[in-house]
Write an enzyme that holds these catalytic residues in place. Sequence first.
Site, mmCIF file in Angstrom:
data_model
loop_
_atom_site.group_PDB
_atom_site.id
_atom_site.type_symbol
_atom_site.label_atom_id
_atom_site.label_comp_id
_atom_site.label_asym_id
_atom_site.label_seq_id
_atom_site.Cartn_x
_atom_site.Cartn_y
_atom_site.Cartn_z
ATOM 1 N N LYS A 155 0.264 10.281 7.375
ATOM 2 C CA LYS A 155 -0.368 11.523 7.842
ATOM 3 C C LYS A 155 -1.428 11.242 8.899
ATOM 4 C CE LYS A 155 0.571 14.135 3.693
ATOM 5 N NZ LYS A 155 0.146 14.290 2.291
ATOM 6 N N THR A 190 7.156 -11.978 1.935
ATOM 7 C CA THR A 190 6.441 -11.338 0.828
ATOM 8 C C THR A 190 7.498 -10.814 -0.146
ATOM 9 O OG1 THR A 190 6.430 -9.035 1.593
ATOM 10 C CG2 THR A 190 4.801 -10.520 2.578
ATOM 11 N N GLU A 191 7.052 -10.411 -1.341
ATOM 12 C CA GLU A 191 7.969 -9.821 -2.317
ATOM 13 C C GLU A 191 8.666 -8.596 -1.715
ATOM 14 O OE1 GLU A 191 4.868 -10.663 -3.027
ATOM 15 O OE2 GLU A 191 4.805 -11.758 -4.928
ATOM 16 N N TYR A 192 7.870 -7.764 -1.107
ATOM 17 C CA TYR A 192 8.339 -6.510 -0.537
ATOM 18 C C TYR A 192 9.359 -6.763 0.571
ATOM 19 C CZ TYR A 192 7.754 -1.716 1.087
ATOM 20 O OH TYR A 192 7.957 -0.412 1.450
ATOM 21 N N GLU A 193 9.048 -7.751 1.393
ATOM 22 C CA GLU A 193 9.933 -8.118 2.503
ATOM 23 C C GLU A 193 11.322 -8.528 2.005
ATOM 24 O OE1 GLU A 193 8.030 -10.948 4.985
ATOM 25 O OE2 GLU A 193 9.784 -11.360 6.236
ATOM 26 N N ASP A 227 8.032 -3.140 7.521
ATOM 27 C CA ASP A 227 9.364 -2.538 7.609
ATOM 28 C C ASP A 227 9.253 -1.097 8.075
ATOM 29 O OD1 ASP A 227 8.069 -2.074 4.944
ATOM 30 O OD2 ASP A 227 9.683 -0.605 4.843
ATOM 31 N N ASP A 240 0.018 -0.377 3.881
ATOM 32 C CA ASP A 240 0.274 1.043 3.631
ATOM 33 C C ASP A 240 0.357 1.779 4.968
ATOM 34 O OD1 ASP A 240 0.103 3.761 2.904
ATOM 35 O OD2 ASP A 240 -0.977 3.232 1.065
ATOM 36 N N ASP A 276 -11.821 -3.425 -1.589
ATOM 37 C CA ASP A 276 -11.179 -2.492 -0.663
ATOM 38 C C ASP A 276 -11.232 -3.079 0.751
ATOM 39 O OD1 ASP A 276 -10.673 -0.225 1.085
ATOM 40 O OD2 ASP A 276 -11.024 1.031 -0.679
ATOM 41 N N GLU A 326 -5.612 -12.733 4.327
ATOM 42 C CA GLU A 326 -4.580 -11.698 4.236
ATOM 43 C C GLU A 326 -5.215 -10.450 3.628
ATOM 44 O OE1 GLU A 326 -1.158 -12.398 1.722
ATOM 45 O OE2 GLU A 326 -0.044 -10.737 2.623
#
Lengths: 210, 210
Positions: free
Chosen positions: B120, B189-192, B152, B116, B95, B43
């Site tokens: 731009k 995921t947490e974000y999900e 998302d 992320d 990274d 991941e």
Amino acid sequence: MRLRHVKMANNIIEASPYIVLDPFSYCSKWKELFGNDNPIHVEIGMGKGKFIIEKAINNPDINFIGIEKFDSVIVRALQKVNDKEIVNLKFIREDAFNVDKLFNKEVERIYLNFSDPWPKKRHEKRRLTSYSFLQKYDIIFKDKKYIHFKTDNRHLFEYSLISVTDYGYKIDSLSLDLHDDNLEDNVTTEYEEKFHKKGYPIYKMEISRN
Amino acid sequence: MRLRHVKMANNIIEASPYIVLDPFSYCSKWKELFGNDNPIHVEIGMGKGKFIIEKAINNPDINFIGIEKFDSVIVRALQKVNDKEIVNLKFIREDAFNVDKLFNKEVERIYLNFSDPWPKKRHEKRRLTSYSFLQKYDIIFKDKKYIHFKTDNRHLFEYSLISVTDYGYKIDSLSLDLHDDNLEDNVTTEYEEKFHKKGYPIYKMEISRN
């Protein structure tokens, strides 16, 4: 429609100069019908015609042909143009299934707007972005293949994205919420207006293949 | 983080058995680290680690490696596993840009979750589904290439669909509203979790290439 309405619709359709009554006889000869060499764009399943009529008015150097199976909606399209003379617009009353017998390497772009999703797996072949329809389009496209596809149906859009890329189409542009993108040149269909007002996203892709 | 927190995070990370402190030295040798020939799934950008930790616990026959750049979130992942012994799970503090120096034809699947979006245009190359990252993945994949991608972010998903199909990936499955599809095996995921609760659609695609 009741029988009386069916007869009336049929009379209106057969009397209209926009309708090509014997469309198969024009296969390979559409430029003769229009009397010029302008590109031909076809909308398969034009419904009540708002989209293709606006397209034809806004783009006089392109010939537009709308295909629609149902008399009940064709007459609604005719009502919109009966008082106009749009020389670059014709309608065909025919089943989409026969599209490969209507044109022979003559079409430069296909529009598919809010096509029937045919959600059942056993009806997959009827979806206008199925493998079998993509094969038909190969017969009618002149050279490079361009398809513009819009729908409010999420599952049809998911299916179509997989189907067309698997077939070899490249995605030139994509929107998963068309009306949020403020596209200035978006010409809407009747159905699209209704669905957008309800707050549902409209999906769109423009795809091409050499 | 303030300096004191940075130091504390660094101490916690360097003391953890889950962290591979010199990951580049394991390039071409990951199977030695795990002591078996099991498939390796990676991941990239694991964040606080919920997804990959659950995956590792549920799939003991697959080795999982989470890559994350930021100490502040790696420590949150470590908090979740410090009282456990999950032998098929490792974390790398690095990274994503260097992923092609971490593995050499060793990876069977890549997970990209809520990456992320780098909205731009001038940052396009930093998106984990850009052409330049897809080239890096070619170096690390063992054989057939499998990527599972969730987000998302509509614009990132649109971009990614175009980018990966253009690169030659096939779409194996696709959802434009993952949580509406009731997928039983979806590990979040947490974000999900947070985003889904707000009612936003989660987009997902599983893609592959020979």
